[in-house]
Write a protein that holds these residues in place. Structure first.
Motif, PDB file in Angstrom:
ATOM      1  N   GLU A 239     -16.409  -2.472   8.838  1.00 12.94           N
ATOM      2  CA  GLU A 239     -17.421  -1.514   8.393  1.00 12.94           C
ATOM      3  C   GLU A 239     -16.846  -0.319   7.625  1.00 12.94           C
ATOM      4  O   GLU A 239     -17.589   0.483   7.073  1.00 12.94           O
ATOM      5  CB  GLU A 239     -18.267  -0.992   9.567  1.00 12.94           C
ATOM      6  CG  GLU A 239     -19.027  -2.098  10.306  1.00 12.94           C
ATOM      7  CD  GLU A 239     -19.884  -1.523  11.429  1.00 12.94           C
ATOM      8  OE1 GLU A 239     -20.218  -0.319  11.369  1.00 12.94           O
ATOM      9  OE2 GLU A 239     -20.198  -2.275  12.369  1.00 12.94           O
ATOM     10  N   TYR A 240     -15.518  -0.209   7.580  1.00 14.60           N
ATOM     11  CA  TYR A 240     -14.922   0.933   6.889  1.00 14.60           C
ATOM     12  C   TYR A 240     -14.011   0.522   5.732  1.00 14.60           C
ATOM     13  O   TYR A 240     -13.744   1.331   4.841  1.00 14.60           O
ATOM     14  CB  TYR A 240     -14.141   1.816   7.877  1.00 14.60           C
ATOM     15  CG  TYR A 240     -15.050   2.561   8.823  1.00 14.60           C
ATOM     16  CD1 TYR A 240     -15.619   3.775   8.458  1.00 14.60           C
ATOM     17  CD2 TYR A 240     -15.364   2.021  10.072  1.00 14.60           C
ATOM     18  CE1 TYR A 240     -16.470   4.450   9.324  1.00 14.60           C
ATOM     19  CE2 TYR A 240     -16.213   2.691  10.947  1.00 14.60           C
ATOM     20  CZ  TYR A 240     -16.766   3.904  10.571  1.00 14.60           C
ATOM     21  OH  TYR A 240     -17.623   4.569  11.422  1.00 14.60           O
ATOM     22  N   GLY A 241     -13.479  -0.701   5.754  1.00 15.62           N
ATOM     23  CA  GLY A 241     -12.630  -1.143   4.659  1.00 15.62           C
ATOM     24  C   GLY A 241     -11.198  -1.362   5.086  1.00 15.62           C
ATOM     25  O   GLY A 241     -10.875  -1.392   6.286  1.00 15.62           O
ATOM     26  N   GLU A 242     -10.317  -1.525   4.106  1.00 13.89           N
ATOM     27  CA  GLU A 242      -8.903  -1.733   4.406  1.00 13.89           C
ATOM     28  C   GLU A 242      -8.082  -0.557   3.871  1.00 13.89           C
ATOM     29  O   GLU A 242      -8.361  -0.008   2.806  1.00 13.89           O
ATOM     30  CB  GLU A 242      -8.398  -3.058   3.831  1.00 13.89           C
ATOM     31  CG  GLU A 242      -8.546  -3.236   2.335  1.00 13.89           C
ATOM     32  CD  GLU A 242      -8.064  -4.603   1.882  1.00 13.89           C
ATOM     33  OE1 GLU A 242      -7.245  -4.651   0.943  1.00 13.89           O
ATOM     34  OE2 GLU A 242      -8.500  -5.620   2.467  1.00 13.89           O
TER      35      GLU A 242
ATOM     36  N   ASP B  27      -7.057  10.834   2.659  1.00 15.04           N
ATOM     37  CA  ASP B  27      -6.787  10.435   1.270  1.00 15.04           C
ATOM     38  C   ASP B  27      -6.599   8.924   1.129  1.00 15.04           C
ATOM     39  O   ASP B  27      -5.724   8.448   0.399  1.00 15.04           O
ATOM     40  CB  ASP B  27      -5.557  11.169   0.730  1.00 15.04           C
ATOM     41  CG  ASP B  27      -5.762  12.676   0.679  1.00 15.04           C
ATOM     42  OD1 ASP B  27      -6.925  13.105   0.542  1.00 15.04           O
ATOM     43  OD2 ASP B  27      -4.760  13.414   0.768  1.00 15.04           O
ATOM     44  N   GLY B  28      -7.418   8.172   1.870  1.00 19.33           N
ATOM     45  CA  GLY B  28      -7.399   6.722   1.732  1.00 19.33           C
ATOM     46  C   GLY B  28      -6.248   6.018   2.409  1.00 19.33           C
ATOM     47  O   GLY B  28      -6.039   4.814   2.200  1.00 19.33           O
TER      48      GLY B  28
ATOM     49  N   VAL C  81      -3.239  -7.214   6.929  1.00 18.65           N
ATOM     50  CA  VAL C  81      -3.124  -8.129   5.794  1.00 18.65           C
ATOM     51  C   VAL C  81      -1.932  -7.694   4.941  1.00 18.65           C
ATOM     52  O   VAL C  81      -1.675  -6.502   4.765  1.00 18.65           O
ATOM     53  CB  VAL C  81      -4.415  -8.140   4.933  1.00 18.65           C
ATOM     54  CG1 VAL C  81      -5.574  -8.717   5.725  1.00 18.65           C
ATOM     55  CG2 VAL C  81      -4.764  -6.748   4.432  1.00 18.65           C
ATOM     56  N   PRO C  82      -1.177  -8.677   4.417  1.00 20.21           N
ATOM     57  CA  PRO C  82      -0.022  -8.343   3.584  1.00 20.21           C
ATOM     58  C   PRO C  82      -0.474  -7.638   2.297  1.00 20.21           C
ATOM     59  O   PRO C  82      -1.554  -7.915   1.776  1.00 20.21           O
ATOM     60  CB  PRO C  82       0.603  -9.702   3.261  1.00 20.21           C
ATOM     61  CG  PRO C  82      -0.017 -10.677   4.226  1.00 20.21           C
ATOM     62  CD  PRO C  82      -1.360 -10.130   4.565  1.00 20.21           C
ATOM     63  N   ASP C  83       0.364  -6.743   1.812  1.00 20.81           N
ATOM     64  CA  ASP C  83       0.066  -6.042   0.570  1.00 20.81           C
ATOM     65  C   ASP C  83       1.384  -5.770  -0.153  1.00 20.81           C
ATOM     66  O   ASP C  83       2.296  -5.153   0.409  1.00 20.81           O
ATOM     67  CB  ASP C  83      -0.663  -4.729   0.853  1.00 20.81           C
ATOM     68  CG  ASP C  83      -1.074  -4.009  -0.416  1.00 20.81           C
ATOM     69  OD1 ASP C  83      -2.178  -4.284  -0.910  1.00 20.81           O
ATOM     70  OD2 ASP C  83      -0.283  -3.188  -0.921  1.00 20.81           O
ATOM     71  N   GLU C  84       1.490  -6.236  -1.386  1.00 17.64           N
ATOM     72  CA  GLU C  84       2.746  -6.127  -2.129  1.00 17.64           C
ATOM     73  C   GLU C  84       3.140  -4.681  -2.383  1.00 17.64           C
ATOM     74  O   GLU C  84       4.323  -4.340  -2.393  1.00 17.64           O
ATOM     75  CB  GLU C  84       2.636  -6.885  -3.460  1.00 17.64           C
ATOM     76  CG  GLU C  84       2.699  -8.396  -3.320  1.00 17.64           C
ATOM     77  CD  GLU C  84       4.036  -8.886  -2.756  1.00 17.64           C
ATOM     78  OE1 GLU C  84       5.070  -8.263  -3.094  1.00 17.64           O
ATOM     79  OE2 GLU C  84       4.042  -9.852  -1.982  1.00 17.64           O
ATOM     80  N   LEU C  85       2.168  -3.821  -2.600  1.00 27.30           N
ATOM     81  CA  LEU C  85       2.474  -2.432  -2.920  1.00 27.30           C
ATOM     82  C   LEU C  85       2.797  -1.613  -1.678  1.00 27.30           C
ATOM     83  O   LEU C  85       3.771  -0.845  -1.664  1.00 27.30           O
ATOM     84  CB  LEU C  85       1.295  -1.802  -3.668  1.00 27.30           C
ATOM     85  CG  LEU C  85       1.461  -0.347  -4.108  1.00 27.30           C
ATOM     86  CD1 LEU C  85       2.653  -0.204  -5.055  1.00 27.30           C
ATOM     87  CD2 LEU C  85       0.178   0.166  -4.771  1.00 27.30           C
TER      88      LEU C  85
END
Length: 335
Positions: A35-38, A92-93, A22-26
């Motif tokens: 099940e784990y997130g983005e 760390d995410g 998915v696009p993300d500006e940052l």
């Protein structure tokens, strides 16, 4: 820091067709893992993602730089559906690696712990330097009892450098390292253990949880070999053989030092500033002087990766069987 990373890391085996970019500006791009997130990606992981999906890096980076993020996501999603299974390493995410599901994980914490055990057993070894970058671990250690003089008052110590990458940037390598006392210059020598991080295919999709027993069995043969290489690298006979090469290098004169430096600059792709420093450090027109000039330049370099590259190059100069042809080209070198 290594212990903190060990506690906070997350390793997943995934079917690539279930992932979604998915696009993300940052961050430019994030990967959605069911099940784990983005998660955003590190620069290294972006490069791996492009390579694994067959998207040319220049094109990938151009879409990032020009903010064509929707187009980038579409490209990534189109090829993820055909990519198969992957190992994703998260810290760390952020996704820090996008790897084959056969990648053999050899983590820095385990490697450093083993090395420290071996150093303690020997009793005379001290860690000279430990550097941790986004992609690499470099551990340099020396044994002060492994000491000799290249010339009167010019003492060198024997040691080793261990390098490892948890994200696929390098194989595990253990190599001799020599430190010159007078200026704390170091050079990296040939004679290494290399192991590409490719192992058995992990069987189940999901979070990778290695029990202590499983890890011990998986690592036993490898760590035994690492121990052997560490012990062999600190062997006095191996150290002495490199000292003899250093002594021999003091007798090889370089008749045209400026031309020699120009050739070294060409080999390494050095900047004009680095060239001028190399000329300044090259005060003794011998092979030994050239080695010390390169290692002196390395010791003044803040970038760890560049420092390692220069120290390795100095080691290549020392170990070269055809010094003139490989490093001086048409420059005369007389014994």
């Amino acid at each position: 820091e290594l212990e903190r990373q060990r506690r906070s890391r997350l390793d997943l085996i995934v079917d690539s067709s279930t992932l979604k970019a998915v696009p993300d500006e940052l961050f430019g791009l994030k990967l959605v893992i069911p099940e784990y997130g983005e998660y955003p990606l590190t620069d290294w992981a972006h490069g791996q993602l492009a390579d694994k999906l067959g998207i040319p890096r220049k094109y990938y980076q151009r879409m990032m730089d020009s903010k064509k993020l929707r187009l980038l996501a579409e490209n990534v999603n189109a090829w993820l559906s055909e990519d198969g299974r992957r190992l994703i390493r998260i810290l760390d995410g952020r996704i820090r690696a996008f790897l084959s599901d056969r990648y053999r994980m050899m983590d820095n914490y385990d490697l450093v712990f083993l090395a420290l055990e071996e150093f303690k057993r020997r009793g005379s070894i001290e860690i000279y330097r430990l550097d941790l970058t986004e992609t690499m671990l470099y551990l340099k250690a020396i044994d002060r009892t492994l000491a000799d003089s290249v010339r009167d008052g010019d003492i060198v110590y024997g040691g080793l450098i261990i390098r490892n990458s948890e994200v696929g940037a390098s194989a595990l390598r253990v190599e001799p390292f020599i430190l010159r006392k007078v200026c704390n210059n170091g050079l990296i020598l040939e004679h290494s253990l290399k192991r590409i991080h490719l192992g058995r295919q992990t069987l189940e999709i999901g979070e990778v949880e290695w029990s202590d027993e499983t890890r011990m069995l998986e690592d036993k043969a490898l760590w035994a070999k690492v121990r052997d290489i560490i012990r062999a690298t600190f062997d006095k006979r191996i150290f002495q053989s490199w000292v003899e090469k250093l002594k021999e290098s003091t007798k090889i004169n370089i008749e045209k030092p400026i031309e020699a430096v120009n050739n070294i600059v060409g080999h390494l792709g050095l900047s004009e500033e680095q060239k001028q420093k190399l000329l300044m450090y090259f005060s003794e027109p011998t092979k030994y002087g050239l080695i010390n000039a390169v290692t002196n330049l390395a010791s003044q370099t803040r970038n760890v990766e560049e420092q390692i590259r220069l120290e390795e190059f100095a080691g290549n100069i020392l170990s070269s069987r055809d010094f003139e042809r490989e490093f001086l080209k048409g420059v005369e070198a007389n014994v």
